[in-house]
Structure formats: C-alpha cells, structure tokens
Design a protein around this motif. Sequence first.
Motif, PDB file in Angstrom:
ATOM      1  N   ASP A 209       0.673  -1.180  -0.090  1.00  0.00           N
ATOM      2  CA  ASP A 209      -0.065  -0.011   0.062  1.00  0.00           C
ATOM      3  C   ASP A 209       1.011   1.310   0.122  1.00  0.00           C
ATOM      4  O   ASP A 209       1.941   1.431   0.544  1.00  0.00           O
ATOM      5  CB  ASP A 209      -0.926   0.019   1.443  1.00  0.00           C
ATOM      6  N   ARG A 210       0.526   2.194  -0.656  1.00  0.00           N
ATOM      7  CA  ARG A 210       1.057   3.539  -0.985  1.00  0.00           C
ATOM      8  C   ARG A 210       0.377   4.761  -0.537  1.00  0.00           C
ATOM      9  O   ARG A 210       1.306   5.488   0.313  1.00  0.00           O
ATOM     10  CB  ARG A 210       1.570   3.425  -2.485  1.00  0.00           C
ATOM     11  N   LYS A 211      -0.691   4.994  -1.008  1.00  0.00           N
ATOM     12  CA  LYS A 211      -1.130   6.215  -0.713  1.00  0.00           C
ATOM     13  C   LYS A 211      -2.919   5.679  -0.471  1.00  0.00           C
ATOM     14  O   LYS A 211      -3.316   5.279  -1.474  1.00  0.00           O
ATOM     15  CB  LYS A 211      -1.077   7.041  -1.632  1.00  0.00           C
ATOM     16  N   GLU A 212      -3.145   6.075   0.548  1.00  0.00           N
ATOM     17  CA  GLU A 212      -4.871   5.687   0.847  1.00  0.00           C
ATOM     18  C   GLU A 212      -5.617   6.659  -0.264  1.00  0.00           C
ATOM     19  O   GLU A 212      -5.601   7.641  -0.385  1.00  0.00           O
ATOM     20  CB  GLU A 212      -5.258   6.258   2.325  1.00  0.00           C
ATOM     21  N   GLY A 213      -6.483   5.723  -0.790  1.00  0.00           N
ATOM     22  CA  GLY A 213      -7.312   6.227  -1.794  1.00  0.00           C
ATOM     23  C   GLY A 213      -6.967   6.247  -3.428  1.00  0.00           C
ATOM     24  O   GLY A 213      -7.612   6.287  -4.326  1.00  0.00           O
ATOM     25  N   GLU A 214      -5.509   5.852  -3.448  1.00  0.00           N
ATOM     26  CA  GLU A 214      -5.055   5.561  -4.781  1.00  0.00           C
ATOM     27  C   GLU A 214      -5.783   4.565  -5.694  1.00  0.00           C
ATOM     28  O   GLU A 214      -6.333   3.590  -4.889  1.00  0.00           O
ATOM     29  CB  GLU A 214      -3.474   5.238  -4.521  1.00  0.00           C
ATOM     30  N   TYR A 215      -6.383   4.562  -6.963  1.00  0.00           N
ATOM     31  CA  TYR A 215      -6.881   3.754  -7.668  1.00  0.00           C
ATOM     32  C   TYR A 215      -6.016   2.637  -8.207  1.00  0.00           C
ATOM     33  O   TYR A 215      -4.818   3.114  -8.683  1.00  0.00           O
ATOM     34  CB  TYR A 215      -7.740   4.471  -8.858  1.00  0.00           C
ATOM     35  N   LEU A 216      -6.488   1.417  -8.081  1.00  0.00           N
ATOM     36  CA  LEU A 216      -5.724   0.208  -8.529  1.00  0.00           C
ATOM     37  C   LEU A 216      -5.235   0.323  -9.751  1.00  0.00           C
ATOM     38  O   LEU A 216      -4.016   0.027 -10.352  1.00  0.00           O
ATOM     39  CB  LEU A 216      -6.498  -1.220  -8.125  1.00  0.00           C
ATOM     40  N   THR A 217      -6.014   0.664 -10.958  1.00  0.00           N
ATOM     41  CA  THR A 217      -5.774   0.619 -12.056  1.00  0.00           C
ATOM     42  C   THR A 217      -4.410   1.630 -12.299  1.00  0.00           C
ATOM     43  O   THR A 217      -3.525   1.293 -13.206  1.00  0.00           O
ATOM     44  CB  THR A 217      -6.890   1.167 -12.970  1.00  0.00           C
ATOM     45  N   ASP A 218      -4.573   2.889 -11.751  1.00  0.00           N
ATOM     46  CA  ASP A 218      -3.524   3.623 -11.965  1.00  0.00           C
ATOM     47  C   ASP A 218      -2.161   3.381 -11.191  1.00  0.00           C
ATOM     48  O   ASP A 218      -1.011   3.351 -11.827  1.00  0.00           O
ATOM     49  CB  ASP A 218      -3.875   5.015 -11.277  1.00  0.00           C
ATOM     50  N   ARG A 219      -2.229   2.608 -10.015  1.00  0.00           N
ATOM     51  CA  ARG A 219      -1.246   2.117  -9.491  1.00  0.00           C
ATOM     52  C   ARG A 219      -0.286   0.912 -10.469  1.00  0.00           C
ATOM     53  O   ARG A 219       0.832   0.996 -10.474  1.00  0.00           O
ATOM     54  CB  ARG A 219      -1.577   1.406  -8.161  1.00  0.00           C
ATOM     55  N   LEU A 220      -1.243   0.153 -11.099  1.00  0.00           N
ATOM     56  CA  LEU A 220      -0.504  -0.961 -11.784  1.00  0.00           C
ATOM     57  C   LEU A 220      -0.212  -0.370 -13.147  1.00  0.00           C
ATOM     58  O   LEU A 220       1.101  -0.633 -13.445  1.00  0.00           O
ATOM     59  CB  LEU A 220      -1.808  -2.040 -12.347  1.00  0.00           C
ATOM     60  N   GLY A 221      -0.568   0.932 -13.662  1.00  0.00           N
ATOM     61  CA  GLY A 221      -0.081   1.660 -14.857  1.00  0.00           C
ATOM     62  C   GLY A 221       1.260   2.423 -14.264  1.00  0.00           C
ATOM     63  O   GLY A 221       2.279   2.085 -15.012  1.00  0.00           O
ATOM     64  N   ASP A 222       1.398   2.954 -13.187  1.00  0.00           N
ATOM     65  CA  ASP A 222       2.522   3.203 -12.504  1.00  0.00           C
ATOM     66  C   ASP A 222       3.722   2.244 -12.463  1.00  0.00           C
ATOM     67  O   ASP A 222       4.746   2.272 -12.900  1.00  0.00           O
ATOM     68  CB  ASP A 222       2.414   3.947 -11.158  1.00  0.00           C
ATOM     69  N   GLU A 223       3.267   1.277 -11.949  1.00  0.00           N
ATOM     70  CA  GLU A 223       4.330   0.161 -11.806  1.00  0.00           C
ATOM     71  C   GLU A 223       4.876  -0.439 -13.117  1.00  0.00           C
ATOM     72  O   GLU A 223       5.936  -0.763 -13.340  1.00  0.00           O
ATOM     73  CB  GLU A 223       3.759  -1.147 -10.991  1.00  0.00           C
ATOM     74  N   ALA A 224       4.032  -0.448 -14.284  1.00  0.00           N
ATOM     75  CA  ALA A 224       4.340  -0.804 -15.620  1.00  0.00           C
ATOM     76  C   ALA A 224       5.444   0.029 -16.153  1.00  0.00           C
ATOM     77  O   ALA A 224       6.611  -0.041 -16.563  1.00  0.00           O
ATOM     78  CB  ALA A 224       3.131  -0.905 -16.390  1.00  0.00           C
ATOM     79  N   VAL A 225       5.098   1.302 -15.881  1.00  0.00           N
ATOM     80  CA  VAL A 225       5.985   2.490 -16.262  1.00  0.00           C
ATOM     81  C   VAL A 225       7.449   2.316 -15.550  1.00  0.00           C
ATOM     82  O   VAL A 225       8.532   2.620 -16.294  1.00  0.00           O
ATOM     83  CB  VAL A 225       5.406   3.931 -15.899  1.00  0.00           C
TER      84      VAL A 225
END
Length: 467
Positions: A209-225
């Motif tokens: 977990d990184r930031k409360e309220g962060e959206y999962l699809t955005d998080r996975l996109g960030d990890e891909a980048v």
Amino acid sequence: MNTIHPWILAISLIGMAACSTSAIKQDKDLAPEKNNIVLIMVDDLGYSDVAYMHNKQGINTPNIDKLAQSGMVFTDAYAAAPVCSPTRASLMTGKYPATLKLTCHIPGMGMEKYLEKLSEGHSLKEAYFRDHLPMDEFTIAEALKEQGYSTGYIGKWHLGGAGSIYTEDGTINTAYHPDNQGFDINIGGNAYGQPKSYFDPYFNGTIQDRKEGEYLTDRLGDEAVQFIEQNQNQPFFLNLATYTVHTPLDAPEEIVEKYEGNKYFAMIEKLDQNVGKVMDKLEALNLLENTLVVFYSDNGGLWGNAPLKGIKGTLNEGGIRVPMIVSFHGKIKAGSQSATPVTTVDFFPTFLELAGGNPSLYPEVEGKSLLPLVYGKADFPERPIYWHFPHHRKEGLSMGAAIREGDWKLITSFETEEVFLYNLKDDLGEVNNLSDSFPDKKLALLAKLEAWQEEIDAEMPLKNDNE
C-alpha cells in the motif's frame, strides 16, 4: 637470428588489439536486436467495449484507438476459454486449457463448495479441473528468460489456488505466484480473481500500500512504467494484467460522475488512461520501434457484446471473441486489419520467435506464431481452433465444447446433447442453426472436435446422481 625490437612488438600488439576491438564492435552491430514485448491483458473487456469497434455509444478510449491505428486490429481474435483462469494458463504455456486440465476459473469460494453449488440441479456434474498452474509447466516467461529477457508481471494472476475470499491478502500458496513461474518481479499477482478493493488499501499481499485512496488501475500503470524505465537498456517482457474491468465495478467518483453514474464506462476510461501512460513512456524512451505491443482480453464481456450473441461464460461468440491489437512501429502496417481467427495459444510461439527462439523446439506448444501474419509476409494456414468447457454457467450456452474452422463454428452441449452449427461469415450473431441443413459439415466438425478431445484426454463431466 632476426630480432624484433620491443617498440615494433608493442605497436603490433596495439594494432592487433584495435583490430580485435573493431571486430567485436562489428559483430555486436550485426547481432540481431532483441525486441521488447509488452502484453496488456485486460480482464473481462468485451468485443464491443472499445471505441474503435463502433458498437457501443459512450465508450471513450482514445489511447486504445490510437494503438489500434498504429498496428493491426484482429476482428476474429478469441480467448482460449469463456472465463479467465483457463485463458491465463493457456497464455503462459501455449497449451489449450483442456490439455492443462485447467478449464474453469479458479473459485474464490474453494473447489469443493464451488463444484457442489454449480452441479446442483443439473444432469451432469462439473468436470474436474486444477486449482493452480502446475509448477512443472514451462511458461513463456521462462522461455524468454532463456533468451536473456528481463520479465515482469504486474496485475491479476488468478492461477494461485482456490479459496481466496477466505484469505486476508489473496495468498493461498506463494509457490504458485508469477515470480516462481519465470517472472523477475510480481506486483499484484496471487490467487485473487477480483480485487478485494479497487482503492488503497488493497488487501493484496503482493502490492505494498502506498497512498490511501489511490486507484488500483492507476497504481498498476505506474508500476508498468517503472518496470519499463528500469529495463530500458535490456530486452524485457512486461505482462500488464489489469484487474479492470472485472467486478466489483468501481472507479474514482469524478470519473463516474462524468458518465452519469456508469461505473463500467468510467473503469474503461481509467483503463485507457493507463494504456496511454505505458505507450507514452515507450515513446519517451525511444522504444516504440523495438517493442511489440499486444492489447487483448481474457474472455468476452459481461455487459453485452453486440453484435455478438452471448456474454462471458458462454460458448457463443460473445463469450469467447475478444478485442485484440498488435502494434510494432515500422514493422506492422499501421491501420491494418486481419479477419484470420487467432487464439491464446498463439502468443507463446509468437513471443518466442520474436525473441530469437525457435518455437519448433517446443513441440508441446499448440499454437502458431503470428509473426508472418502480422508482418504480411505469408499466408497463415487455416487450422481448427478448439474450446472445451465442461462447466455450468447461468449466463447461457455452456457445459459443452466448440470448434471453429474457416467460417464455420460448431458447438455441442454436453447437458442437452444439442449441436449448433453456424456460418459466422453470414451469421455473426449465431441466429440460424444450420446443423440440419448441412449434416456433412456438422459431422465432419464434430468428428474433429471429438478426436481432439480424445487426443488430449480431455476431462469430461460425469452423470450427477444427486440431481
């Protein structure tokens, strides 16, 4: 005796070294370039759920549309199964789900409870299927590792055991996770078939977990980048497997409001934004010309797939025909289209050949490389495509098997023993059952399907004595 002055010897040695260095550099320059592979596998995205197909009003996918315009759109692409886990296992191994004995989605409620529930009230019981991808299966990630690739898995795995709803973080057995099947990193992949939460905290043992309220699809996109950035100087295989657009339907409030409460359309927009994020990073790093990008879905959509009949879980076209794009700047003709039927087992040999490997060295792989097709260099041989789904679903025609060859498709129901024959060229919506009008075609396709089932020793449903 002649003598060699030391200074002459030194000059000679320097010259030899220079020639050797030049030869090494020349060999390196002539060596075949290793191409990167990015596979974006969406969960439950239907045939009509992308704007470029022009089948649903209100869909907003400008980045996916741009990807489609940059490469080849497949109008007759199929998933290996009408539900997710079998397709994912097929993609990893290049084998049909029936060959793997993994033909149904791995149930979060556990195998025993699921089999009993789904068999109730039917004349046939659910057929046996595995609850994880066996460790002795050789995956495309392992094959690419042998070719010198860095490999990353980001997102949904759903091949890691049954009973995930009873866990705190989606972990049944860490041995079944992607990082034990050839992937260097695993972020998000475990036994979950759907996320416990689309917002941080995620309750996922493979996502910190990184930031409360962060959206999962955005998080996975960030990890891909981040994976692309970290591996930009070496060949890599990135499998971005979004949990989107699987239930539970959820998206940031401001996007949902934009679609007047339609959470599904909002999820598709968030998916599109993150496809754009990945493509923008490839472009910024000058990687587009040596990166094959594939956009694909694991099965048909759950919310309508016009003009196709049926939805996820059915053997009609709406359950198994999916959107698919293959893009490779400068190598695949932009704006091209193919109506050649292709399916999940074809990815293993395609990716392996692109990486410089030889698919013929893997005789257990049941697919064919798509590179000649996407490069426009050769005709793709017509071959039958098979589905074996001995499982009950409430959505429509299931508990059966199917075959497509050319324009013809046959479905056989195990429960009712009915046979359906369609000419998809003339009848995409599978309205007219031609089994009585073309008995020879029906018998020929049925014979091929049954011979294939016997060859792979497909698991069949048994009579339900507790009906």
